[in-house]
Design a protein around this motif. Structure first.
Motif, mmCIF file in Angstrom:
data_model
loop_
_atom_site.group_PDB
_atom_site.id
_atom_site.type_symbol
_atom_site.label_atom_id
_atom_site.label_comp_id
_atom_site.label_asym_id
_atom_site.label_seq_id
_atom_site.Cartn_x
_atom_site.Cartn_y
_atom_site.Cartn_z
ATOM 1 N N THR A 104 -37.522 -2.169 40.537
ATOM 2 C CA THR A 104 -37.433 -1.778 39.133
ATOM 3 C C THR A 104 -37.592 -2.991 38.214
ATOM 4 O O THR A 104 -37.508 -4.136 38.647
ATOM 5 C CB THR A 104 -36.081 -1.116 38.828
ATOM 6 O OG1 THR A 104 -35.046 -2.095 38.990
ATOM 7 C CG2 THR A 104 -35.827 0.056 39.755
ATOM 8 N N ILE A 205 -42.030 4.397 33.820
ATOM 9 C CA ILE A 205 -40.672 4.608 34.335
ATOM 10 C C ILE A 205 -39.914 3.278 34.402
ATOM 11 O O ILE A 205 -38.731 3.207 34.071
ATOM 12 C CB ILE A 205 -40.715 5.263 35.731
ATOM 13 C CG1 ILE A 205 -41.206 6.718 35.617
ATOM 14 C CG2 ILE A 205 -39.337 5.224 36.402
ATOM 15 C CD1 ILE A 205 -41.404 7.408 36.945
ATOM 16 N N LYS A 206 -40.588 2.214 34.797
ATOM 17 C CA LYS A 206 -39.948 0.901 34.897
ATOM 18 C C LYS A 206 -39.431 0.418 33.542
ATOM 19 O O LYS A 206 -38.479 -0.358 33.471
ATOM 20 C CB LYS A 206 -40.935 -0.125 35.462
ATOM 21 C CG LYS A 206 -41.242 0.060 36.937
ATOM 22 C CD LYS A 206 -42.202 -1.020 37.408
ATOM 23 C CE LYS A 206 -42.558 -0.833 38.878
ATOM 24 N NZ LYS A 206 -43.500 -1.869 39.346
ATOM 25 N N LEU A 208 -38.102 2.288 31.236
ATOM 26 C CA LEU A 208 -37.003 3.114 30.726
ATOM 27 C C LEU A 208 -35.682 2.353 30.802
ATOM 28 O O LEU A 208 -35.508 1.473 31.653
ATOM 29 C CB LEU A 208 -36.883 4.396 31.564
ATOM 30 C CG LEU A 208 -37.998 5.433 31.451
ATOM 31 C CD1 LEU A 208 -37.786 6.537 32.489
ATOM 32 C CD2 LEU A 208 -38.055 6.034 30.057
ATOM 33 N N GLU A 210 -31.946 1.637 31.961
ATOM 34 C CA GLU A 210 -31.462 1.773 33.336
ATOM 35 C C GLU A 210 -30.922 3.167 33.660
ATOM 36 O O GLU A 210 -31.287 3.765 34.678
ATOM 37 C CB GLU A 210 -30.380 0.731 33.603
ATOM 38 C CG GLU A 210 -29.825 0.774 35.022
ATOM 39 C CD GLU A 210 -28.719 -0.233 35.248
ATOM 40 O OE1 GLU A 210 -28.364 -0.487 36.397
ATOM 41 O OE2 GLU A 210 -28.194 -0.760 34.241
ATOM 42 N N ARG A 213 -33.672 5.689 33.796
ATOM 43 C CA ARG A 213 -34.543 5.399 34.933
ATOM 44 C C ARG A 213 -33.936 5.916 36.237
ATOM 45 O O ARG A 213 -34.646 6.457 37.095
ATOM 46 C CB ARG A 213 -34.773 3.886 35.017
ATOM 47 C CG ARG A 213 -35.792 3.481 36.066
ATOM 48 C CD ARG A 213 -36.145 2.004 35.951
ATOM 49 N NE ARG A 213 -35.006 1.139 36.198
ATOM 50 C CZ ARG A 213 -34.454 0.349 35.299
ATOM 51 N NH1 ARG A 213 -34.902 0.328 34.072
ATOM 52 N NH2 ARG A 213 -33.422 -0.429 35.613
ATOM 53 N N HIS A 214 -32.629 5.787 36.377
ATOM 54 C CA HIS A 214 -31.977 6.256 37.600
ATOM 55 C C HIS A 214 -32.072 7.780 37.717
ATOM 56 O O HIS A 214 -32.301 8.310 38.802
ATOM 57 C CB HIS A 214 -30.510 5.818 37.610
ATOM 58 C CG HIS A 214 -30.338 4.364 37.879
ATOM 59 N ND1 HIS A 214 -29.140 3.703 37.722
ATOM 60 C CD2 HIS A 214 -31.219 3.413 38.282
ATOM 61 C CE1 HIS A 214 -29.280 2.437 38.033
ATOM 62 N NE2 HIS A 214 -30.533 2.234 38.367
ATOM 63 N N ALA A 253 -35.594 10.572 28.635
ATOM 64 C CA ALA A 253 -36.550 9.845 29.477
ATOM 65 C C ALA A 253 -37.910 10.534 29.457
ATOM 66 O O ALA A 253 -38.952 9.885 29.313
ATOM 67 C CB ALA A 253 -36.020 9.768 30.908
#
Length: 268
Positions: A104, A205-206, A208, A210, A213-214, A253
């Motif tokens: 990530t 996505i990277k 976003l 944390e 993203r999870h 997201a």
């Protein structure tokens, strides 16, 4: 003769290598540079000939005396790989649709910080002597862990600064967000197999925050948001969040992913 370390404790005592490291260094004194390089290449720590990182670093630092760039470079490549591995947060590693492993954006920041700080110390040591490397010869793993901890703290602060103040997990997602997201599914099977789309999606996505993203990563792995089956893990259970929080993070997201992918399509 093994050169003593120069850094002092607060009480004036000199730093000292651990006894097992000193014994190992004494045993290595009669080996040629070629033999040391071969020993350094051994990866299995259970191998009796495995060269500890403390010993490896010691010989890298001593190579400046021998004026041998080739010897330095051979050992340096091995040590750098160990530093990069130790600096990588396993929790920030994930698998891409094509089966390859990726890290990530948060994990990348942490690893780059650790590697950069270590390199600064090593290059300074090549030019003279950098006492900041002495503790790495005492306890290499702990020294890297300390850098990693600092890196994580700095990365968290940076990530918090980049998050909008209105992104409260307990607040209802606004009608504007729901409207913008609509029925958008970033993992639409009709598009996910397209290599270009998948590459742009993973990059988005990277970027976003944390927490979002999870959630997205777990959705991609097809974990349900909630589950009544105690033996079936859900996103809520894995992240320790209520359903409303998970859905809010997902919707925010998805809105960002939709916007990012749309912008890239326009720019293409």
């Amino acid at each position: 003769m093994i050169e003593a370390l120069r850094k002092h404790h607060n009480d004036g005592r000199l730093y000292e290598r651990r006894a097992d490291t000193t014994v190992a260094l004494l045993q290595l004194e009669n080996l040629s540079q070629e033999q040391l390089v071969e020993r350094a290449k051994i990866r299995a720590k259970t191998d009796p000939l495995y060269l500890s990182s403390e010993c490896l670093l010691h010989h890298i630092r001593q190579s400046r005396r021998n004026n041998s760039d080739r010897f330095f470079e051979s050992l340096f490549r091995v040590l750098l790989a160990r530093v990069e591995s130790a600096a990588t947060l396993r929790s920030e590693i994930y698998r891409l649709p094509n089966g390859k492993v990726a890290i990530t954006a948060f994990g990348t920041k942490v690893r780059e910080y650790v590697v950069d700080r270590f390199m600064v110390r090593l290059m300074a040591d090549r030019d003279g002597y950098d006492e900041r490397l002495d503790y790495f010869e005492v306890n290499f793993a702990h020294a890297i862990a300390a850098l990693r901890s600092t890196a994580k703290s700095k990365a968290v602060v940076e990530e918090r600064r980049s998050q909008p103040l209105s992104a409260n997990d307990d607040e209802e997602v606004s009608a504007e967000v729901e409207k913008a997201t609509g029925t958008f599914d970033p993992f639409d099977v009709s598009r996910i197999d397209d290599e270009n789309y998948r590459s742009r999606l993973l990059a988005a996505i990277k970027n976003l925050p944390e927490k979002e993203r999870h959630v997205v990563a777990l959705i991609f792995k097809e974990y349900p948001i909630e589950s009544n089956d105690p033996d079936k893990p859900s996103i809520c259970r894995l992240l320790g969040c209520v359903e409303k929080t998970v859905r809010n993070r997902r919707d925010r997201a998805f809105e960002k992913l939709k916007a990012a992918l749309s912008e890239e399509e326009i720019d293409a």
